[in-house]
Design a protein around this motif. Structure first.
Motif, mmCIF file in Angstrom:
data_model
loop_
_atom_site.group_PDB
_atom_site.id
_atom_site.type_symbol
_atom_site.label_atom_id
_atom_site.label_comp_id
_atom_site.label_asym_id
_atom_site.label_seq_id
_atom_site.Cartn_x
_atom_site.Cartn_y
_atom_site.Cartn_z
ATOM 1 N N GLY A 293 40.830 -12.244 53.845
ATOM 2 C CA GLY A 293 40.272 -12.787 52.940
ATOM 3 C C GLY A 293 39.404 -14.045 53.873
ATOM 4 N N LEU A 294 40.203 -14.739 54.748
ATOM 5 C CA LEU A 294 39.611 -15.938 55.267
ATOM 6 C C LEU A 294 38.551 -15.402 56.428
ATOM 7 N N VAL A 295 38.931 -14.276 57.056
ATOM 8 C CA VAL A 295 37.956 -13.796 58.033
ATOM 9 C C VAL A 295 36.485 -13.363 57.576
ATOM 10 N N VAL A 296 36.841 -12.847 56.269
ATOM 11 C CA VAL A 296 35.315 -12.400 55.647
ATOM 12 C C VAL A 296 34.574 -13.745 55.206
ATOM 13 N N ALA A 297 35.274 -14.674 54.646
ATOM 14 C CA ALA A 297 34.869 -15.696 53.829
ATOM 15 C C ALA A 297 34.033 -16.548 55.008
ATOM 16 N N ALA A 298 34.912 -16.667 56.279
ATOM 17 C CA ALA A 298 34.145 -17.567 57.338
ATOM 18 C C ALA A 298 33.215 -16.945 58.021
ATOM 19 N N VAL A 299 32.643 -15.895 57.677
ATOM 20 C CA VAL A 299 31.658 -15.168 58.231
ATOM 21 C C VAL A 299 30.302 -15.913 57.570
ATOM 22 N N THR A 300 30.136 -16.305 56.408
ATOM 23 C CA THR A 300 29.023 -16.995 55.677
ATOM 24 C C THR A 300 29.460 -18.259 55.267
ATOM 25 N N PRO A 301 28.609 -19.651 55.368
ATOM 26 C CA PRO A 301 28.838 -20.807 54.713
ATOM 27 C C PRO A 301 28.592 -20.811 53.141
ATOM 28 N N ARG A 302 27.871 -19.622 52.732
ATOM 29 C CA ARG A 302 27.453 -19.364 51.416
ATOM 30 C C ARG A 302 28.862 -18.973 50.488
ATOM 31 N N ARG A 303 29.177 -19.868 49.544
ATOM 32 C CA ARG A 303 30.326 -19.182 49.010
ATOM 33 C C ARG A 303 30.148 -17.879 48.059
ATOM 34 N N GLY A 304 29.150 -17.966 47.337
ATOM 35 C CA GLY A 304 28.614 -16.650 46.792
ATOM 36 C C GLY A 304 28.773 -15.490 47.614
ATOM 37 N N PHE A 305 28.183 -15.640 48.705
ATOM 38 C CA PHE A 305 28.122 -14.396 49.463
ATOM 39 C C PHE A 305 29.718 -14.130 50.006
#
Length: 303
Positions: free
Chosen positions: A195-207
């Motif tokens: 989850g953190l790896v995927v979330a760290a790819v983009t600064p946009r929370r929705g994406f």
């Protein structure tokens, strides 16, 4: 104390004053990296449940926590009322059944943990002093894994306490509860890392939310479909190997191979002990790879 210096000016003019206010050095205690790391961990863990944030931020994580625990409470009530000899669901099966809730929690909280720092470019401020890249990544990883462990272990505790109140066999329930805790501990580390790896790819929370949901749910749907097709065509030997390509089937395979759990694979046949070793290695490899990718990501951001 401010020091005033008078500077002469042309005749008839007022004197110009320069105020040297100075900067005093900090004489208080310097708590160092360990304190900063612990503070970041505790704040991130609190933030995963909306504590210390607005009421709006508390609604979803608290609601998901309740949704995770309510079925366990109902099962306990049924077991007590009917004087059943066992619980309706094994401890190791609970997280598999409630995987949709767990995935939604990861999708909502992983971006919250890292996306805002990326979006507002505050990560370099963390790394200025005394926190380093490894401290930041470890604190965020440990915080989300701890939050997930709380989410998944709490209903198991409800089941265990209820089983003891229902006077079910103490040894069997304790063994099952311990096996369930091992399973959700591994699940928490794996899901937190991904989850953190995927979330760290983009600064946009929705994406980030959409991407995490896609990784966790679409992979499970695709793997389950392929396993069903393989089982229908009689290729039962391929079923365990297909399960390596989804996080939730990885956990299912590990616990069915080594923790005595019943498998959710088609036909109820999980991997053998030899195949289970591969499952463990892949799960641990994904956790280590997630940590490594996060380190690379934040080294770039911190430059």
């Amino acid at each position: 104390m401010a020091v005033e210096h008078s500077v002469p000016t042309p005749s008839g003019g007022d004197q110009t004053r320069i105020h040297n206010i100075g900067y005093r050095s900090y004489d208080g205690p310097r708590l160092g990296r360990s304190y900063a790391r612990r503070s970041l961990y505790s704040q991130s863990l609190r933030g995963a449940y909306g504590l210390g944030r607005s009421v709006k931020s508390k609604v979803l994580p608290m609601l998901l926590f309740v949704v995770m625990c309510v079925p366990a409470a109902i099962m306990v009530a049924v077991a007590v009322a009917t004087k059943a000899k066992d619980l309706p669901l094994d401890y190791t099966r609970y997280a598999i059944v409630m995987q949709a809730v767990i995935s939604l929690y990861v999708a909502s909280q992983a971006p919250q943990s890292v996306s805002r720092d990326l979006r507002f470019k505050t990560v370099p401020l963390y790394f200025s002093r005394p926190i380093e890249t490894a401290d930041y990544v470890r604190a965020k990883f440990a915080a989300l894994a701890s939050a997930l462990f709380i989410l998944t272990a709490a209903p198991l505790l409800v089941l265990y306490v209820g089983a003891l109140l229902a006077k079910l066999d103490f040894a069997d329930q304790t063994k099952g509860f311990a096996q369930g805790l091992v399973s959700v501990a591994l699940l928490s580390l794996l899901f937190a890392g991904l989850g953190l790896v995927v979330a760290a790819v983009t600064p946009r929370r929705g994406f980030g939310i959409a991407a995490v949901i896609a990784v966790l749910t679409i992979s499970y749907g695709a793997v389950s479909t392929l396993q069903a097709i393989a089982d229908a065509q009689g290729s039962t030997g391929a079923t365990p190997w297909i399960g390596l390509f989804s996080p939730i089937t990885l956990i299912d395979g590990v616990q069915s191979a080594f923790l005595g759990a019943s498998s959710a694979f088609p036909g109820g046949i999980g991997p053998s002990n030899g195949e289970g070793v591969v499952y463990v290695l892949v799960a641990l490899g994904l956790i280590a790879a997630s940590y490594g990718l996060l380190m690379r990501r934040y080294r770039k951001v911190g430059m």
